[in-house]
Design an enzyme around this catalytic site. Structure first.
Site, PDB file in Angstrom:
ATOM      1  N   GLU A   1      -9.562 -10.493  -7.387  1.00 51.82           N
ATOM      2  CA  GLU A   1      -8.608  -9.382  -7.294  1.00 51.82           C
ATOM      3  C   GLU A   1      -7.557  -9.433  -8.396  1.00 51.82           C
ATOM      4  O   GLU A   1      -7.197  -8.402  -8.971  1.00 51.82           O
ATOM      5  CB  GLU A   1      -7.947  -9.384  -5.908  1.00 51.82           C
ATOM      6  CG  GLU A   1      -8.938  -9.032  -4.803  1.00 51.82           C
ATOM      7  CD  GLU A   1      -8.427  -9.279  -3.396  1.00 51.82           C
ATOM      8  OE1 GLU A   1      -9.175  -8.981  -2.441  1.00 51.82           O
ATOM      9  OE2 GLU A   1      -7.291  -9.767  -3.231  1.00 51.82           O
TER      10      GLU A   1
ATOM     11  N   ASN B   1      -1.562  -0.463   7.349  1.00 47.66           N
ATOM     12  CA  ASN B   1      -1.014  -1.781   7.692  1.00 47.66           C
ATOM     13  C   ASN B   1      -0.125  -2.371   6.591  1.00 47.66           C
ATOM     14  O   ASN B   1       0.052  -3.575   6.495  1.00 47.66           O
ATOM     15  CB  ASN B   1      -2.133  -2.733   8.137  1.00 47.66           C
ATOM     16  CG  ASN B   1      -3.198  -2.935   7.082  1.00 47.66           C
ATOM     17  OD1 ASN B   1      -3.041  -2.500   5.943  1.00 47.66           O
ATOM     18  ND2 ASN B   1      -4.280  -3.605   7.447  1.00 47.66           N
TER      19      ASN B   1
ATOM     20  N   LYS C   1       0.834  -1.204   0.000  1.00 50.16           N
ATOM     21  CA  LYS C   1       0.000   0.000   0.000  1.00 50.16           C
ATOM     22  C   LYS C   1       0.874   1.260   0.000  1.00 50.16           C
ATOM     23  O   LYS C   1       2.087   1.182   0.215  1.00 50.16           O
ATOM     24  CB  LYS C   1      -0.910  -0.028   1.234  1.00 50.16           C
ATOM     25  CG  LYS C   1      -1.839  -1.257   1.307  1.00 50.16           C
ATOM     26  CD  LYS C   1      -2.779  -1.109   2.495  1.00 50.16           C
ATOM     27  CE  LYS C   1      -3.613  -2.359   2.708  1.00 50.16           C
ATOM     28  NZ  LYS C   1      -4.608  -2.170   3.784  1.00 50.16           N
TER      29      LYS C   1
ATOM     30  N   TYR D   1     -12.297  -2.759  -2.855  1.00 45.99           N
ATOM     31  CA  TYR D   1     -12.791  -2.731  -1.470  1.00 45.99           C
ATOM     32  C   TYR D   1     -14.318  -2.796  -1.402  1.00 45.99           C
ATOM     33  O   TYR D   1     -14.903  -2.407  -0.390  1.00 45.99           O
ATOM     34  CB  TYR D   1     -12.283  -1.483  -0.759  1.00 45.99           C
ATOM     35  CG  TYR D   1     -10.826  -1.574  -0.329  1.00 45.99           C
ATOM     36  CD1 TYR D   1     -10.365  -2.660   0.420  1.00 45.99           C
ATOM     37  CD2 TYR D   1      -9.916  -0.566  -0.651  1.00 45.99           C
ATOM     38  CE1 TYR D   1      -9.041  -2.749   0.816  1.00 45.99           C
ATOM     39  CE2 TYR D   1      -8.573  -0.648  -0.248  1.00 45.99           C
ATOM     40  CZ  TYR D   1      -8.157  -1.747   0.486  1.00 45.99           C
ATOM     41  OH  TYR D   1      -6.851  -1.841   0.890  1.00 45.99           O
TER      42      TYR D   1
ATOM     43  N   HIS E   1      -1.599  -5.594   1.577  1.00 51.88           N
ATOM     44  CA  HIS E   1      -2.864  -6.312   1.427  1.00 51.88           C
ATOM     45  C   HIS E   1      -2.578  -7.704   0.888  1.00 51.88           C
ATOM     46  O   HIS E   1      -1.716  -7.870   0.035  1.00 51.88           O
ATOM     47  CB  HIS E   1      -3.779  -5.576   0.441  1.00 51.88           C
ATOM     48  CG  HIS E   1      -4.946  -6.407  -0.017  1.00 51.88           C
ATOM     49  ND1 HIS E   1      -6.124  -6.471   0.685  1.00 51.88           N
ATOM     50  CD2 HIS E   1      -5.090  -7.252  -1.074  1.00 51.88           C
ATOM     51  CE1 HIS E   1      -6.959  -7.305   0.062  1.00 51.88           C
ATOM     52  NE2 HIS E   1      -6.350  -7.785  -1.001  1.00 51.88           N
TER      53      HIS E   1
HETATM   54  P1  CMP Z   1      -7.065  -4.971   4.373  1.00 51.26           P
HETATM   55  O1  CMP Z   1      -7.313  -6.222   5.117  1.00 51.26           O
HETATM   56  O2  CMP Z   1      -5.988  -4.979   3.351  1.00 51.26           O
HETATM   57  O3  CMP Z   1      -8.403  -4.533   3.619  1.00 51.26           O
HETATM   58  C1  CMP Z   1      -9.355  -3.739   4.257  1.00 51.26           C
HETATM   59  C2  CMP Z   1      -8.663  -2.621   4.931  1.00 51.26           C
HETATM   60  O4  CMP Z   1      -9.511  -1.710   5.582  1.00 51.26           O
HETATM   61  C3  CMP Z   1      -7.800  -3.168   6.036  1.00 51.26           C
HETATM   62  O5  CMP Z   1      -6.704  -3.793   5.431  1.00 51.26           O
HETATM   63  C4  CMP Z   1      -7.512  -1.943   6.877  1.00 51.26           C
HETATM   64  O6  CMP Z   1      -6.380  -1.242   6.388  1.00 51.26           O
HETATM   65  C5  CMP Z   1      -8.764  -1.116   6.597  1.00 51.26           C
HETATM   66  N1  CMP Z   1      -9.634  -1.068   7.748  1.00 51.26           N
HETATM   67  C6  CMP Z   1     -10.316  -2.075   8.277  1.00 51.26           C
HETATM   68  N2  CMP Z   1     -11.036  -1.644   9.327  1.00 51.26           N
HETATM   69  C7  CMP Z   1     -10.792  -0.331   9.448  1.00 51.26           C
HETATM   70  C8  CMP Z   1     -11.236   0.664  10.330  1.00 51.26           C
HETATM   71  N3  CMP Z   1     -12.095   0.386  11.320  1.00 51.26           N
HETATM   72  N4  CMP Z   1     -10.770   1.905  10.148  1.00 51.26           N
HETATM   73  C9  CMP Z   1      -9.910   2.177   9.136  1.00 51.26           C
HETATM   74  N5  CMP Z   1      -9.450   1.264   8.257  1.00 51.26           N
HETATM   75  C10 CMP Z   1      -9.896   0.027   8.420  1.00 51.26           C
END
Ligand code: CMP
Length: 144
Positions: free
Chosen positions: A127, A113, A10, A50, A116
């Site tokens: 995807e 984070n 990311k 998403y 992905h």
């Molecule tokens: P990922 O699992 O790659 O895909 C969905 C993403 O949404 C997840 O990583 C987080 O980075 C983001 N995400 C999930 N929950 C939250 C939240 N409550 N607030 C902000 N970002 C979120």
């Protein structure tokens, strides 16, 4: 199970110069890189990627973030890559990610984070088809 997974560094991972680190971990584990490109995602592709989170309170922030800069989109192949890749990446919330995982070693923020990874074989197929055209995926024997 020979599978493919969609793995994406990311924008925060690119900014923090963690692209090589992520690639190195998948490479050294023994997975095979079959697709790789750098791009700034459009709103359209982000909305579809998403899509399962549409309507959630964090959705606009999520799409805004992923479209804010360059990402590195990859397709990796190998035995149980979907499940193993998720284990290597760590829990969605980096505070719950075990040390030794990518998120457990490099992140503390849920919305930042680093990487992905597809959460199922079905998601991976969806995807990969969204982010790559078939001619962008290499067919080769890594042992030759
Ligand atoms: P990922 O699992 O790659 O895909 C969905 C993403 O949404 C997840 O990583 C987080 O980075 C983001 N995400 C999930 N929950 C939250 C939240 N409550 N607030 C902000 N970002 C979120």
């Amino acid at each position: 199970n020979q599978e493919r997974s969609f793995i994406m560094v990311k924008p925060e991972g690119v900014q923090r110069a963690l692209v090589g680190e992520v690639i190195k971990r998948f490479e050294q584990r023994g997975f095979k890189l079959v697709g790789l490109k750098v791009l700034v995602p459009s709103k359209d592709i982000a909305n579809v990627h998403y899509g399962e989170h549409e309507g959630k309170p964090f959705f606009p922030k999520l799409v805004g973030h992923i479209t804010s800069g360059a990402v590195v989109a990859m397709v990796w192949e190998g035995k149980d890559i979907v499940k193993t890749g998720r284990a290597m990446i760590g829990a969605t919330n980096p505070l719950a990610s075990a040390p030794g995982t990518i998120r457990g070693d490099f992140a503390i923020d849920l919305g930042r984070n680093i990487v992905h990874g597809s959460d199922s074989v079905d998601s991976a197929q969806r995807e990969i088809a969204l982010w790559f055209s078939p001619d962008e995926l290499a067919e080769y024997d890594p042992t030759v």
